[in-house]
Design an enzyme around this catalytic site. Structure first.
Site, PDB file in Angstrom:
ATOM      1  N   SER A   1       1.079  -1.125   0.157  1.00  0.00           N
ATOM      2  CA  SER A   1       0.382  -0.195   0.068  1.00  0.00           C
ATOM      3  C   SER A   1       0.968   1.135   0.215  1.00  0.00           C
ATOM      4  O   SER A   1       2.032   1.409  -1.099  1.00  0.00           O
ATOM      5  CB  SER A   1      -0.999  -0.426   1.543  1.00  0.00           C
ATOM      6  OG  SER A   1      -1.966   1.072   1.199  1.00  0.00           O
TER       7      SER A   1
ATOM      8  N   HIS B   1      -7.727  -5.142  -1.375  1.00  0.00           N
ATOM      9  CA  HIS B   1      -6.220  -4.312  -0.164  1.00  0.00           C
ATOM     10  C   HIS B   1      -6.269  -4.834   1.372  1.00  0.00           C
ATOM     11  O   HIS B   1      -7.240  -5.158   2.133  1.00  0.00           O
ATOM     12  CB  HIS B   1      -7.156  -2.751  -0.042  1.00  0.00           C
ATOM     13  CG  HIS B   1      -5.675  -2.333   0.046  1.00  0.00           C
ATOM     14  ND1 HIS B   1      -4.880  -1.792  -0.745  1.00  0.00           N
ATOM     15  CD2 HIS B   1      -5.398  -1.212   0.882  1.00  0.00           C
ATOM     16  CE1 HIS B   1      -4.053  -1.342  -0.342  1.00  0.00           C
ATOM     17  NE2 HIS B   1      -4.166  -0.676   0.650  1.00  0.00           N
TER      18      HIS B   1
ATOM     19  N   ASP C   1     -10.181  -3.596  -5.370  1.00  0.00           N
ATOM     20  CA  ASP C   1      -9.224  -2.526  -4.289  1.00  0.00           C
ATOM     21  C   ASP C   1      -9.104  -0.986  -5.083  1.00  0.00           C
ATOM     22  O   ASP C   1      -9.535  -1.954  -6.780  1.00  0.00           O
ATOM     23  CB  ASP C   1      -8.234  -2.975  -4.319  1.00  0.00           C
ATOM     24  CG  ASP C   1      -7.288  -2.291  -3.631  1.00  0.00           C
ATOM     25  OD1 ASP C   1      -7.177  -1.322  -3.730  1.00  0.00           O
ATOM     26  OD2 ASP C   1      -5.706  -2.346  -3.645  1.00  0.00           O
TER      27      ASP C   1
END
Length: 315
Positions: A162, A286, A256
């Site tokens: 991320s 995610h 996501d």
């Protein structure tokens, strides 16, 4: 495919717990509150059992005179090992070396790689480019110190999840034309790659874990001003010449908001002659790697990407 049912059950359980605790709307949520709630949510992400890894804590001084803690994971066996400088997720606002501890142990053990996990400075107390500078300083420090850990200096990789994937990608760009440090691979797990909320996956308006609103909230805390979103070290997808970037392992999830920018980055890298290995999981969300202790499908995905990491770094 639909979202994995175990994922849905996990997120439902966490959502109920957040409601019990009175989690405020995002426009009222403070960074401190976000960190507190994140620690509560982490209690539901059971750890995977990992044996055969030696763990040491250390630190070094960054360019701003700040102490940067790191955690070094060394697998059992004879080296020299590859080394992966790893940056945790958390939207640049929360997360730390503890939140990524189990994953780093897993990568070290199963990819037979030394992992150096970096506790970079968080926003909004330290806005852009503080975390990015910490990432650069960490890579430089690891490059200089790697001989102490029985590692191969020619196999120095960067990676993260991320926002950590964003820092890894930005660092690879920075060092692309800098003498003295060569990044052998980048390992990008559901990374943030563009300051752009108008992609197909953003327009899908997913409500599974990471949402459009959360990403906007993260960016508001990370950036000093909106114009910084055009910087390639914030939005690596905006780099015009990608030839020369290191071989890339890209990891994406269908549900996501960041999916499309990662797809676009992988395509641009490939078109520029960069070797790209792309793992896409069409029933996951995610941060699925953090669910591997609870969700069978996430555990399978983690095993798959770790196997690729090992294959690439040990060639």
């Amino acid at each position: 495919m639909k979202v994995d049912p175990q994922v849905l059950r996990l997120l439902h359980t966490i959502g109920n717990r957040m409601a019990e605790l009175g989690h405020p709307p995002l426009d009222q949520l403070t960074p401190k509150q976000s960190r507190d709630y994140y620690e509560v949510a982490r209690e539901y992400f059971k750890e995977l059992p990992v044996d055969g890894v030696n763990v040491d804590d250390s630190s070094f001084m960054g360019r701003a005179g700040n102490e940067i803690p790191v955690r070094i994971y060394t697998p059992e066996g004879e080296g020299p090992f590859p080394v992966l400088v790893y940056f945790h997720g958390g939207g640049w606002v929360f997360g730390n070396i503890d939140s990524s501890d189990n994953i780093c142990r897993y990568f070290s053990c199963h990819a037979k790689t030394v992992i150096v996990s970096v506790d970079y400075r968080l926003a909004p107390e330290h806005k852009y480019p503080a975390a990015f500078h910490d990432a650069l300083d960490a890579i430089t420090w690891v490059s200089n110190e790697a001989g102490h850990w029985n590692t191969d200096s020619h196999r120095l990789a960067v990676g993260g999840e991320s926002s950590g994937g964003n820092l890894a990608a930005a660092s690879a760009i920075y060092f692309m034309d800098k003498p003295g440090i060569e990044i052998s691979h980048q390992f990008l797990i559901t990374p943030v790659l563009d300051y752009n909320f108008d992609t197909e996956s953003y327009r899908s308006n997913y409500t599974y874990n990471l949402t459009n609103e959360k990403m906007k909230w993260f960016f508001q805390h990370y950036l000093n001003r909106e114009e910084e979103g055009r910087d390639v070290f914030v939005s690596p997808l905006r780099l015009k010449k990608m030839a020369g970037l290191p071989p890339t392992i890209m990891v994406t999830a269908e549900y996501d908001p960041l999916r499309e920018e990662a797809f676009a980055y992988a395509e641009e890298l490939h078109a520029s002659g960069v070797t790209v290995t792309h793992h896409h999981f069409d029933d996951l969300v995610h941060s699925f790697i953090n669910m591997a202790g609870v969700v069978d499908r996430s555990a399978e995905a983690l095993e798959s990407i770790t196997r690729t990491l090992k294959e690439r770094l040990h060639r």
